[in-house]
Design an enzyme around this catalytic site. Structure first.
Site, short mmCIF file in Angstrom:
data_model
loop_
_atom_site.label_atom_id
_atom_site.label_comp_id
_atom_site.label_asym_id
_atom_site.label_seq_id
_atom_site.Cartn_x
_atom_site.Cartn_y
_atom_site.Cartn_z
N HIS A 86 0.85 -1.19 0.00
CA HIS A 86 0.00 0.00 0.00
C HIS A 86 0.89 1.24 0.00
CE1 HIS A 86 1.02 0.17 4.25
NE2 HIS A 86 0.49 -1.02 4.44
N GLU A 87 0.29 2.40 0.12
CA GLU A 87 1.05 3.65 0.02
C GLU A 87 2.13 3.77 1.10
OE1 GLU A 87 2.28 6.94 -1.92
OE2 GLU A 87 0.71 5.57 -2.59
N GLN B 266 9.77 -3.07 16.53
CA GLN B 266 10.56 -3.85 15.58
C GLN B 266 11.83 -3.09 15.21
OE1 GLN B 266 8.98 -5.89 11.80
NE2 GLN B 266 9.69 -3.94 11.01
N LYS C 24 5.63 2.72 12.08
CA LYS C 24 4.45 2.07 12.66
C LYS C 24 4.85 0.85 13.49
CE LYS C 24 1.44 -0.17 10.09
NZ LYS C 24 1.35 -1.52 10.72
N HIS D 186 4.07 1.28 2.17
CA HIS D 186 5.25 0.60 1.63
C HIS D 186 5.91 1.45 0.53
CE1 HIS D 186 2.75 -2.96 2.95
NE2 HIS D 186 3.91 -3.25 3.52
N GLN E 113 6.90 -15.57 12.45
CA GLN E 113 6.46 -14.48 13.31
C GLN E 113 4.96 -14.53 13.61
OE1 GLN E 113 7.85 -11.66 10.24
NE2 GLN E 113 6.00 -10.45 10.71
#
Length: 282
Positions: free
Chosen positions: A34-35, A153, A149, A37, A61
Site C-alpha cells: 500500500h502507500e 521492531q 508504525k 510501503h 512471526q
C-alpha cells in the site's frame, strides 16, 4: 517485473548492482503493498542508487492462532507496483527456500520485547529477527528501511545490527496515514465499514495524550487511563496503550526532559488488531 525466487539469483543481482558502483537499499515487506510501503521505497531511493525489496509472509512471526493463512497475498499486483516505483529487484522466496530442512538454531531477545507487541505476541520478534537476519545475510544491503508504525521492531533491529555487527545502516520512515489519520496497514482490509469509521480514534487518542505530555502534564497515568476508557466506550478492545522509553521499551510514568519516548497503542476492532504510535522528545 518478475520475482526472483532463489537465494543465489538475488545475491547475483545485488552483486551486479554493486559491481556497477551502485549503493543498495533494502525494503523488506510481507506484500499486499500500500502507500505506506511505497513511501518506504521512495525514502530508500533518497539514500541509495538502487532499491531491492522482498515480499515474504514469514511464518516464524505468526502464532498458531494468528492470521498467517488469511494474510493477504497479492504478488502480481505487488510486482506491478514495484515496477512502477523503479525497484531494481524483488526477492520473493518460498518457505522451503527460507527455511530449508530442519532448523537447529534460533534467536532469543532479552528485555526489549517484554512489553508492547512483544508482550502480547510471544515469539513474534524472535521470528522477525530470524528472517531479517537471514535477509540481511542474503542481500547484504548498504541501507535498510523500515516504518515507524512497527517502532518496537525497528528498535530491536537496531540492537540486532549493533550486536551482530551487520554492516548496514537502518533508516526509519514516518508513518503513512489515510486522510482521517488511520495508519496504513495491510490488515486494514479486514475492517468492515463501521469499524473503518471508528479506527482513526486510536490515533486521535494518541495525539491528545501526546500533546498533553508535550505541554508538561504531570499525571500521565491519569491521561492514559482516561483515553483507554474513552476508546473502550467506543468499541475498542485495548491490548496496550502506554508511554514507553525508546531505549529500553519499558513503560514510563514520569517522563524526564532530554529523553525520547514512544506513546503507543494496540487495539482490536472485532478480530482486527491495529497498532499506532507517536514519538515524543521531551
Amino acid at each position: 517485473m518478475k520475482a526472483i525466487r532463489s537465494i543465489d539469483d538475488i545475491r547475483e543481482k545485488v552483486r551486479s548492482l554493486k559491481k556497477e558502483g551502485s549503493t543498495v537499499a533494502f525494503v523488506p515487506t510481507m506484500g499486499a503493498l500500500h502507500e505506506g510501503h511505497l513511501s518506504l521505497f521512495r525514502l530508500a531511493q533518497e539514500h541509495a542508487d538502487e532499491v531491492v525489496a522482498s515480499i515474504y509472509v514469514n511464518p516464524e512471526q505468526f502464532a498458531p492462532d494468528e492470521d498467517f493463512e488469511e494474510y493477504p497475498r497479492e504478488l502480481e499486483n505487488d510486482l506491478a507496483k514495484c515496477e512502477e516505483e523503479g525497484i531494481a529487484a524483488v526477492f520473493a522466496p518460498t518457505d522451503d527456500i527460507m527455511y530449508s530442512g530442519k532448523q537447529y538454531l534460533s534467536i532469543e531477545i532479552d528485555e526489549l520485547n517484554e512489553y508492547m507487541d512483544g508482550g502480547s505476541r510471544p515469539g513474534f520478534f524472535e521470528g522477525i529477527l530470524l528472517v531479517v537476519n537471514k535477509l540481511f545475510n542474503i542481500i547484504k544491503p548498504d541501507f535498510a528501511v523500515f516504518g515507524q508504525k512497527d517502532i518496537q521492531q525497528f528498535r530491536i533491529l537496531q540492537q540486532m545490527v549493533k550486536e551482530f555487527n551487520h554492516d548496514v545502516e537502518l533508516i526509519m520512515g514516518p508513518i503513512k496515514r489515510a486522510n482521517d489519520g488511520l495508519a496504513l496497514s495491510s490488515r486494514n482490509k479486514y475492517l468492515d465499514d463501521e469499524q473503518r469509521k471508528l479506527a482513526p480514534g486510536l490515533y486521535r487518542s494518541l495525539q491528545y495524550v501526546g500533546k498533553q505530555i508535550s505541554d508538561g502534564a504531570k499525571n500521565v497515568q491519569l491521561l492514559l487511563d482516561h483515553q483507554k476508557n474513552e476508546l473502550e466506550a467506543k468499541g475498542f478492545k485495548i491490548d496496550y496503550f502506554n508511554l514507553f522509553s525508546f531505549e529500553d521499551m519499558i513503560p514510563i510514568e514520569d517522563p524526564e526532559a532530554g529523553s525520547k519516548y514512544i506513546l503507543a497503542g494496540a487495539v482490536y476492532l472485532g478480530e482486527t488488531r491495529l497498532i499506532d504510535n507517536i514519538i515524543i522528545e521531551k
